[in-house]
Write a protein that holds these residues in place. Structure first.
Motif, PDB file in Angstrom:
ATOM      1  N   SER A 136       0.808  -1.224   0.000  1.00 38.47           N
ATOM      2  CA  SER A 136       0.000   0.000   0.000  1.00 38.47           C
ATOM      3  C   SER A 136       0.840   1.273   0.000  1.00 38.47           C
ATOM      4  CB  SER A 136      -0.964   0.017   1.189  1.00 38.47           C
ATOM      5  OG  SER A 136      -0.241   0.085   2.417  1.00 38.47           O
ATOM      6  N   SER A 137       2.022   1.228   0.564  1.00 35.61           N
ATOM      7  CA  SER A 137       2.856   2.432   0.585  1.00 35.61           C
ATOM      8  C   SER A 137       3.759   2.537  -0.652  1.00 35.61           C
ATOM      9  CB  SER A 137       3.723   2.461   1.853  1.00 35.61           C
ATOM     10  OG  SER A 137       4.649   1.392   1.829  1.00 35.61           O
ATOM     11  N   TRP A 138       3.702   1.539  -1.530  1.00 33.94           N
ATOM     12  CA  TRP A 138       4.513   1.555  -2.748  1.00 33.94           C
ATOM     13  C   TRP A 138       3.800   2.381  -3.815  1.00 33.94           C
ATOM     14  CZ3 TRP A 138       7.693  -3.244  -4.259  1.00 33.94           C
ATOM     15  CH2 TRP A 138       8.267  -3.833  -3.127  1.00 33.94           C
ATOM     16  N   SER A 139       4.580   2.995  -4.667  1.00 35.98           N
ATOM     17  CA  SER A 139       3.981   3.752  -5.769  1.00 35.98           C
ATOM     18  C   SER A 139       3.372   2.772  -6.780  1.00 35.98           C
ATOM     19  CB  SER A 139       5.040   4.610  -6.466  1.00 35.98           C
ATOM     20  OG  SER A 139       5.946   3.773  -7.190  1.00 35.98           O
ATOM     21  N   ASP A 140       2.448   3.280  -7.581  1.00 36.09           N
ATOM     22  CA  ASP A 140       1.864   2.452  -8.641  1.00 36.09           C
ATOM     23  C   ASP A 140       2.955   1.917  -9.565  1.00 36.09           C
ATOM     24  OD1 ASP A 140      -0.669   2.889  -7.639  1.00 36.09           O
ATOM     25  OD2 ASP A 140      -1.176   4.453  -9.106  1.00 36.09           O
ATOM     26  N   ASP A 141       3.940   2.765  -9.865  1.00 37.39           N
ATOM     27  CA  ASP A 141       5.028   2.359 -10.743  1.00 37.39           C
ATOM     28  C   ASP A 141       5.849   1.222 -10.122  1.00 37.39           C
ATOM     29  OD1 ASP A 141       6.635   2.697 -13.157  1.00 37.39           O
ATOM     30  OD2 ASP A 141       8.174   3.522 -11.820  1.00 37.39           O
ATOM     31  N   ASP A 142       6.160   1.326  -8.828  1.00 34.92           N
ATOM     32  CA  ASP A 142       6.922   0.265  -8.159  1.00 34.92           C
ATOM     33  C   ASP A 142       6.146  -1.046  -8.134  1.00 34.92           C
ATOM     34  OD1 ASP A 142       9.113   1.868  -7.710  1.00 34.92           O
ATOM     35  OD2 ASP A 142       8.703   2.197  -5.571  1.00 34.92           O
ATOM     36  N   ARG A 143       4.847  -0.970  -7.835  1.00 38.99           N
ATOM     37  CA  ARG A 143       4.020  -2.190  -7.823  1.00 38.99           C
ATOM     38  C   ARG A 143       3.991  -2.815  -9.208  1.00 38.99           C
ATOM     39  NH1 ARG A 143       0.746   0.992  -4.468  1.00 38.99           N
ATOM     40  NH2 ARG A 143      -0.723   1.412  -6.136  1.00 38.99           N
ATOM     41  N   SER A 144       3.846  -1.991 -10.219  1.00 42.31           N
ATOM     42  CA  SER A 144       3.812  -2.491 -11.592  1.00 42.31           C
ATOM     43  C   SER A 144       5.138  -3.134 -11.978  1.00 42.31           C
ATOM     44  CB  SER A 144       3.473  -1.346 -12.546  1.00 42.31           C
ATOM     45  OG  SER A 144       3.522  -1.788 -13.874  1.00 42.31           O
ATOM     46  N   ARG A 145       6.241  -2.472 -11.655  1.00 40.13           N
ATOM     47  CA  ARG A 145       7.562  -3.024 -11.993  1.00 40.13           C
ATOM     48  C   ARG A 145       7.823  -4.328 -11.249  1.00 40.13           C
ATOM     49  NH1 ARG A 145      12.034   1.085 -11.015  1.00 40.13           N
ATOM     50  NH2 ARG A 145      10.626   1.728  -9.394  1.00 40.13           N
ATOM     51  N   LEU A 146       7.422  -4.390  -9.984  1.00 40.93           N
ATOM     52  CA  LEU A 146       7.593  -5.630  -9.220  1.00 40.93           C
ATOM     53  C   LEU A 146       6.828  -6.767  -9.888  1.00 40.93           C
ATOM     54  CD1 LEU A 146       8.643  -7.138  -6.696  1.00 40.93           C
ATOM     55  CD2 LEU A 146       6.509  -6.454  -5.557  1.00 40.93           C
ATOM     56  N   GLY A 147       5.598  -6.523 -10.269  1.00 41.69           N
ATOM     57  CA  GLY A 147       4.795  -7.543 -10.945  1.00 41.69           C
ATOM     58  C   GLY A 147       5.423  -8.003 -12.247  1.00 41.69           C
ATOM     59  N   ILE A 148       5.908  -7.063 -13.027  1.00 44.30           N
ATOM     60  CA  ILE A 148       6.540  -7.397 -14.313  1.00 44.30           C
ATOM     61  C   ILE A 148       7.799  -8.223 -14.087  1.00 44.30           C
ATOM     62  CG2 ILE A 148       7.793  -6.399 -16.276  1.00 44.30           C
ATOM     63  CD1 ILE A 148       5.698  -4.046 -16.121  1.00 44.30           C
ATOM     64  N   LEU A 149       8.638  -7.788 -13.164  1.00 44.75           N
ATOM     65  CA  LEU A 149       9.904  -8.490 -12.927  1.00 44.75           C
ATOM     66  C   LEU A 149       9.693  -9.870 -12.312  1.00 44.75           C
ATOM     67  CD1 LEU A 149      12.085  -5.481 -11.720  1.00 44.75           C
ATOM     68  CD2 LEU A 149      12.205  -6.668 -13.933  1.00 44.75           C
ATOM     69  N   LEU A 150       8.753  -9.979 -11.372  1.00 44.67           N
ATOM     70  CA  LEU A 150       8.488 -11.295 -10.789  1.00 44.67           C
ATOM     71  C   LEU A 150       7.867 -12.245 -11.809  1.00 44.67           C
ATOM     72  CD1 LEU A 150       7.244 -10.404  -7.196  1.00 44.67           C
ATOM     73  CD2 LEU A 150       9.425 -11.457  -7.850  1.00 44.67           C
ATOM     74  N   SER A 151       7.013 -11.718 -12.669  1.00 44.45           N
ATOM     75  CA  SER A 151       6.441 -12.553 -13.737  1.00 44.45           C
ATOM     76  C   SER A 151       7.531 -13.038 -14.684  1.00 44.45           C
ATOM     77  CB  SER A 151       5.374 -11.781 -14.513  1.00 44.45           C
ATOM     78  OG  SER A 151       4.279 -11.504 -13.684  1.00 44.45           O
ATOM     79  N   ARG A 152       8.461 -12.160 -14.986  1.00 43.70           N
ATOM     80  CA  ARG A 152       9.587 -12.530 -15.862  1.00 43.70           C
ATOM     81  C   ARG A 152      10.446 -13.608 -15.202  1.00 43.70           C
ATOM     82  NH1 ARG A 152      14.033  -8.078 -17.606  1.00 43.70           N
ATOM     83  NH2 ARG A 152      15.608  -9.504 -18.370  1.00 43.70           N
ATOM     84  N   LEU A 153      10.716 -13.451 -13.904  1.00 42.99           N
ATOM     85  CA  LEU A 153      11.494 -14.448 -13.191  1.00 42.99           C
ATOM     86  C   LEU A 153      10.758 -15.788 -13.141  1.00 42.99           C
ATOM     87  CD1 LEU A 153      13.961 -15.204 -11.464  1.00 42.99           C
ATOM     88  CD2 LEU A 153      12.718 -14.318  -9.469  1.00 42.99           C
ATOM     89  N   ALA A 154       9.465 -15.746 -12.891  1.00 38.43           N
ATOM     90  CA  ALA A 154       8.665 -16.983 -12.861  1.00 38.43           C
ATOM     91  C   ALA A 154       8.709 -17.679 -14.222  1.00 38.43           C
ATOM     92  CB  ALA A 154       7.225 -16.663 -12.463  1.00 38.43           C
ATOM     93  N   ALA A 155       8.606 -16.912 -15.287  1.00 33.18           N
ATOM     94  CA  ALA A 155       8.659 -17.499 -16.630  1.00 33.18           C
ATOM     95  C   ALA A 155      10.024 -18.125 -16.903  1.00 33.18           C
ATOM     96  CB  ALA A 155       8.344 -16.438 -17.683  1.00 33.18           C
ATOM     97  N   ASP A 156      11.082 -17.477 -16.444  1.00 39.11           N
ATOM     98  CA  ASP A 156      12.416 -18.016 -16.641  1.00 39.11           C
ATOM     99  C   ASP A 156      12.664 -19.281 -15.797  1.00 39.11           C
ATOM    100  OD1 ASP A 156      12.973 -16.006 -18.445  1.00 39.11           O
ATOM    101  OD2 ASP A 156      14.207 -14.833 -17.073  1.00 39.11           O
ATOM    102  N   LEU A 157      11.990 -19.364 -14.662  1.00 39.79           N
ATOM    103  CA  LEU A 157      12.126 -20.536 -13.800  1.00 39.79           C
ATOM    104  C   LEU A 157      11.265 -21.713 -14.263  1.00 39.79           C
ATOM    105  CD1 LEU A 157      12.152 -19.039 -10.193  1.00 39.79           C
ATOM    106  CD2 LEU A 157      13.974 -20.367 -11.275  1.00 39.79           C
ATOM    107  N   SER A 158      10.193 -21.449 -14.954  1.00 44.82           N
ATOM    108  CA  SER A 158       9.251 -22.509 -15.352  1.00 44.82           C
ATOM    109  C   SER A 158       9.890 -23.699 -16.050  1.00 44.82           C
ATOM    110  CB  SER A 158       8.123 -21.938 -16.203  1.00 44.82           C
ATOM    111  OG  SER A 158       7.280 -21.171 -15.407  1.00 44.82           O
ATOM    112  N   PRO A 159      10.791 -23.488 -17.001  1.00 46.68           N
ATOM    113  CA  PRO A 159      11.396 -24.654 -17.666  1.00 46.68           C
ATOM    114  C   PRO A 159      12.227 -25.529 -16.725  1.00 46.68           C
ATOM    115  CG  PRO A 159      11.824 -22.652 -18.921  1.00 46.68           C
ATOM    116  CD  PRO A 159      11.212 -22.239 -17.624  1.00 46.68           C
TER     117      PRO A 159
END
Length: 162
Positions: A136-159
């Protein structure tokens, strides 16, 4: 160099021997989020059996659909007898049911009941609310970047997932 997981933990500091700050933080997050105690705290439904695998099993069935017990055991990284006992507990609580496998009449599938789907939906809702509170105290931009980066990491880990 060893990483401190919690600098305020006093003499009980957990030190992880990772060079990577990212990996140390992820291990800390996974340890907390994956713990049975944390999952139990999120679960408000008294019908969920007191079994460390109950909530992960409900998540798995909710997201992957009906599963053979052997597939559920593999998903949970547990033995067939362990998943058999778990399915019995979940069925006794009215959260799952066994149904014939349409592809193989000798096999059965474990599926959520309406009550199981309701409990699982509530678990996801509570998890979303918790994440909203934590960020809740994070900016919209930080929340968005965290989601993008974690999704990217999850995709890279999937294989690499066994």
């Amino acid at each position: 160099m060893a990483r401190k997981v919690d600098p305020d933990a006093g003499s009980d500091e957990l030190r992880l021997p990772y060079e990577s700050d990212v990996l140390a933080a992820l291990v800390r997050i996974m340890t907390v989020l994956g713990s049975a105690a944390f999952q139990r705290e999120l679960a408000s439904a008294p019908s969920i059996p007191d079994d460390a695998n109950a909530i992960p099993a409900l998540y798995g069935i909710a997201t992957l659909g009906p599963r053979r017990p052997s597939s559920l055991a593999a998903y949970l990284h547990v033995s067939a007898p362990t998943v058999s006992r778990l399915v019995e507990k979940l069925a006794a609580a009215g959260l799952v049911t066994r149904m014939p496998d349409p592809d193989d009449s000798r096999a059965s599938l474990v599926a959520l009941t309406a009550a199981g789907a309701e409990v699982t939906t509530d678990l996801f809702r509570v998890g979303d609310a918790l994440m909203g509170e934590l960020l809740s105290s994070w900016s919209d931009d930080d929340r968005s970047r965290l989601g993008i980066l974690l999704s990217r990491l999850a995709a890279d880990l999937s294989p690499r997932t066994p």
